[in-house]
Design an enzyme around this catalytic site. Structure first.
Site, PDB file in Angstrom:
ATOM      1  N   ASP A 128     -46.240  51.027 -48.026  1.00  0.00           N
ATOM      2  CA  ASP A 128     -47.189  52.086 -47.669  1.00  0.00           C
ATOM      3  C   ASP A 128     -48.622  51.554 -47.533  1.00  0.00           C
ATOM      4  O   ASP A 128     -49.459  52.188 -46.901  1.00  0.00           O
ATOM      5  CB  ASP A 128     -47.178  53.192 -48.737  1.00  0.00           C
ATOM      6  CG  ASP A 128     -45.989  54.136 -48.573  1.00  0.00           C
ATOM      7  OD1 ASP A 128     -45.355  54.146 -47.501  1.00  0.00           O
ATOM      8  OD2 ASP A 128     -45.690  54.879 -49.532  1.00  0.00           O
ATOM      9  N   TYR A 156     -47.868  60.564 -42.006  1.00  0.00           N
ATOM     10  CA  TYR A 156     -48.182  60.837 -43.409  1.00  0.00           C
ATOM     11  C   TYR A 156     -49.591  61.400 -43.478  1.00  0.00           C
ATOM     12  O   TYR A 156     -50.473  60.968 -42.754  1.00  0.00           O
ATOM     13  CB  TYR A 156     -48.088  59.536 -44.207  1.00  0.00           C
ATOM     14  CG  TYR A 156     -48.376  59.689 -45.678  1.00  0.00           C
ATOM     15  CD1 TYR A 156     -47.359  59.896 -46.599  1.00  0.00           C
ATOM     16  CD2 TYR A 156     -49.689  59.623 -46.147  1.00  0.00           C
ATOM     17  CE1 TYR A 156     -47.623  60.033 -47.956  1.00  0.00           C
ATOM     18  CE2 TYR A 156     -49.969  59.760 -47.504  1.00  0.00           C
ATOM     19  CZ  TYR A 156     -48.935  59.971 -48.402  1.00  0.00           C
ATOM     20  OH  TYR A 156     -49.204  60.099 -49.733  1.00  0.00           O
ATOM     21  N   HIS A 206     -56.945  31.526 -59.420  1.00  0.00           N
ATOM     22  CA  HIS A 206     -58.185  32.284 -59.510  1.00  0.00           C
ATOM     23  C   HIS A 206     -57.842  33.781 -59.621  1.00  0.00           C
ATOM     24  O   HIS A 206     -57.639  34.261 -60.718  1.00  0.00           O
ATOM     25  CB  HIS A 206     -59.066  31.948 -58.303  1.00  0.00           C
ATOM     26  CG  HIS A 206     -60.442  32.498 -58.382  1.00  0.00           C
ATOM     27  ND1 HIS A 206     -61.508  31.953 -57.707  1.00  0.00           N
ATOM     28  CD2 HIS A 206     -60.946  33.553 -59.047  1.00  0.00           C
ATOM     29  CE1 HIS A 206     -62.600  32.651 -57.983  1.00  0.00           C
ATOM     30  NE2 HIS A 206     -62.281  33.627 -58.779  1.00  0.00           N
ATOM     31  N   HIS A 227     -60.492  40.133 -61.300  1.00  0.00           N
ATOM     32  CA  HIS A 227     -59.582  39.288 -62.082  1.00  0.00           C
ATOM     33  C   HIS A 227     -58.570  40.210 -62.771  1.00  0.00           C
ATOM     34  O   HIS A 227     -58.253  40.018 -63.943  1.00  0.00           O
ATOM     35  CB  HIS A 227     -60.349  38.465 -63.118  1.00  0.00           C
ATOM     36  CG  HIS A 227     -61.167  37.354 -62.548  1.00  0.00           C
ATOM     37  ND1 HIS A 227     -61.413  36.188 -63.228  1.00  0.00           N
ATOM     38  CD2 HIS A 227     -61.792  37.217 -61.353  1.00  0.00           C
ATOM     39  CE1 HIS A 227     -62.178  35.383 -62.486  1.00  0.00           C
ATOM     40  NE2 HIS A 227     -62.420  35.986 -61.348  1.00  0.00           N
ATOM     41  N   HIS A 232     -63.383  41.972 -55.118  1.00  0.00           N
ATOM     42  CA  HIS A 232     -62.777  40.846 -55.839  1.00  0.00           C
ATOM     43  C   HIS A 232     -62.637  41.235 -57.302  1.00  0.00           C
ATOM     44  O   HIS A 232     -63.557  41.804 -57.889  1.00  0.00           O
ATOM     45  CB  HIS A 232     -63.661  39.612 -55.703  1.00  0.00           C
ATOM     46  CG  HIS A 232     -63.269  38.477 -56.594  1.00  0.00           C
ATOM     47  ND1 HIS A 232     -61.983  37.981 -56.650  1.00  0.00           N
ATOM     48  CD2 HIS A 232     -63.985  37.738 -57.485  1.00  0.00           C
ATOM     49  CE1 HIS A 232     -61.940  36.987 -57.526  1.00  0.00           C
ATOM     50  NE2 HIS A 232     -63.131  36.822 -58.052  1.00  0.00           N
TER      51      HIS A 232
END
Lengths: 234, 234, 234, 234
Positions: free
Chosen positions: D121, D230, D172, D98, D96
């Site tokens: 991708d 790939y 958020h 910001h 997580h």
């Protein structure tokens, strides 16, 4: 040097932290801290390159008279602004910058709106912008009047300086404050980051609704005040 | 190497300062400085990578004839522009860059407006942009004509080169100057920073009012001229 | 390892230069170089982190058949695109990136217009964008067809690959080339810088007039071709 | 410290990788990883500066009850969000942040659209944004409800969390996940890069057509799943 030895050291280190934050261009910016019991605050000297500063160059200024208490260096030209903020707000340190995006908002005369939880974690409201100053306010006691228009704006909006530790001065730039000079610098950094977010929001979706007040209050109060549960128990 | 040993050293160091400022991409950009008593100026050679330069590579050029006075390296292709600026303006050094945001303003043919105190601390007016050059001006003596259209623009706007130490050449990029080559580089850096501010203001609030003239004058004069009180007493 | 020892070393170093240029995110991007006399080109292997590469990991590929000539590593998945560009264009090296601003132009399906002398010093025209590929072109021989739509676009616009050493593939990203792999990387860097300039121009003044052709031609020809006078005599 | 020694080490290193990625401002952000066999996940403690962290500070939390299993440090305040994501999605790590541009999209309540192959991708669809939370959801079990609105949005859009390893929480910021905490950090970095691309596209050409589905599918499947070609054979 006899006065305020420890406070000078703190103010010196906080000015260096301001440089490390990347918010400084040239000699712009300054940090101060107050010792209310001693009746003084200490601030960076005017126009000295940051790389040439030492703790003993920090200038002690009387909280009562605004005059230099010791030494030969001139204090920052913004000293009377700091003085008025210390008189009006219950804070321990103040940081002023011309950081890029916050200064652009000041020039655009737009507040940095609270658009999400990143903002609400540090500032419990929009970050306001002052009104333009009059010819009289600019021609006499300009720097002192800069402090007074900040205080006036906080009064008009009934803002609490502890909940909103920063402001934009119209066509000038941001001031931020905190319980000590390091918190003031942290708030100046965060104010710039929030300005970056808000600038992008305005370019992406100028009419997007504001977040709900209950979300803003939740985030501010989970970090600040009696019910705070962010971080570790002290 | 017999000519202008100290000036070459200064010009070399100022060119290195330009690189450290982050304003340089590739081999773009150049700094020069003048010795009016000796009737010459010294400038970076053309198209040499900055990392390969040394002080002796700097090229001395006659202020009277514009010809190279010593050595085998070609001077910057922009040398005739510098020459015309030294002839018209009372300055000691000139810096030219293709810095990102200032160049974008030059391509957009927009001046960098004075929108606040950050600008007014360094430039006492908008930073103007020249008119596009004609086919004839481009096909013959192109670089010299670049200097002449700068001087023409300052004349049209009655600008003082000491109060407005920089310009944008339309569809090209910025030139800045100062009392010596280091001040020229400092002004080039500040011009780019002011372009960044102004770009953000234009994306945020294209119709915001300009700051009052008395605020601009206050800030310019608190740093420059007889009543200056910013910085330390000399 | 017996084949193309020196070319592998060059391609390895050019791939490292690409990383140092700041144009690379993750494993995106690749550089190759050709030895037409030997009938092969050498390219970065697919999906290997740049920090783990060595010169011997570079993969030699036949110019005639497109097959790997030596070793066990798979070449970049974009290898068939490089092959078609080597077949169509007289260049010595190719660089492919997903650099931020150029890729945004590719996603916006907009060319990078020539808006000034910075652009004209390196690219003698707008940097074009290919048409979207069809379902058939994507489902069969996708990477080869990527090369073919580039060549198609240059044909439609009668562009000279030496004068316009780069392109945007729609919804993908930029390819750039040059006389060797280091020039290809330099052109990829410059293409990104020009995209940054053009992006800012479009946000500032979307309707500003283009620069005159004679200015563009002057700048391109002062650096390239028989009348060039930028840089030092060779 | 007896529990989850290796997992704590991994989570510590992944949190440090998050800092090195440049996505972190202040103490914002956190990474966790799960050991489903042991019935626990490990997460960064709340509000501790990244520079002061050590592996033993990482907090083990029960997958069943959400309570701390060992030690005295409080886990990240976002722990209940991570718990709900581990319950709903088959992933090994969660990050997580910001980060600046992704957070601006969250504040603008706009998805990060898939506009090209760079996006395809890594993410096989747009990166969605959750609905605003209700007063009740914010006032009680706020962080748990944050997880639930993410899961709700993936259900509404019938998204596969393996194909779309990230989301924006309205007002958020972003959450990203992957098979382990390092892949989660890589996806958080890529999500921010894709937000940067998409932000520029929206400022350049807000109405440009989306890329065709067959191009997106081609790129996602050439890197992921049974037909991937790939990278190197495992």
């Amino acid at each position: 040097m006899t006065l305020a030895r420890e406070l000078r050291e703190s103010v010196y280190r906080a000015n260096m932290a301001l440089v490390e934050s990347g918010l400084v261009t040239g000699t712009f910016g300054n940090v101060s801290a107050v010792d209310r019991a001693a009746g003084l605050f200490v601030i960076k000297p005017s126009g000295v390159p940051y790389g040439a500063l030492s703790p003993t160059d920090m200038v002690p200024v009387s909280l009562e008279t605004g005059t230099v208490l010791e030494g030969t260096l001139r204090p920052s030209s913004d000293t009377p602004t700091h003085l008025e903020l210390y008189r009006a707000f219950d804070c321990g340190g103040i940081a002023h910058t011309h950081s890029e995006v916050a200064t652009a908002f000041a020039q655009a005369r737009l507040p940095i709106r609270c658009m999400g939880t990143t903002h609400a974690d540090y500032f419990g409201s929009d970050i306001p912008v002052t009104r333009p100053m009059t010819r009289d306010e600019v021609s006499r006691d300009y720097e002192r009047n800069t402090g007074l228009v900040i205080v006036e704006r906080f009064g008009e909006l009934s803002l609490d300086a502890a909940r909103t530790p920063g402001v934009l001065v119209a066509n000038h730039g941001p001031f931020a404050w905190g319980v000590d000079p390091f918190k003031a610098v942290e708030h100046a950094e965060m104010l710039e980051f929030l300005a970056r977010l808000e600038w992008r929001v305005r370019t992406l979706a100028p009419d997007v609704p504001l977040p709900d007040d209950f979300l803003v209050d939740r985030h501010f109060s989970r970090k600040h005040g009696p019910g705070a549960y962010y971080g570790q128990r002290k």
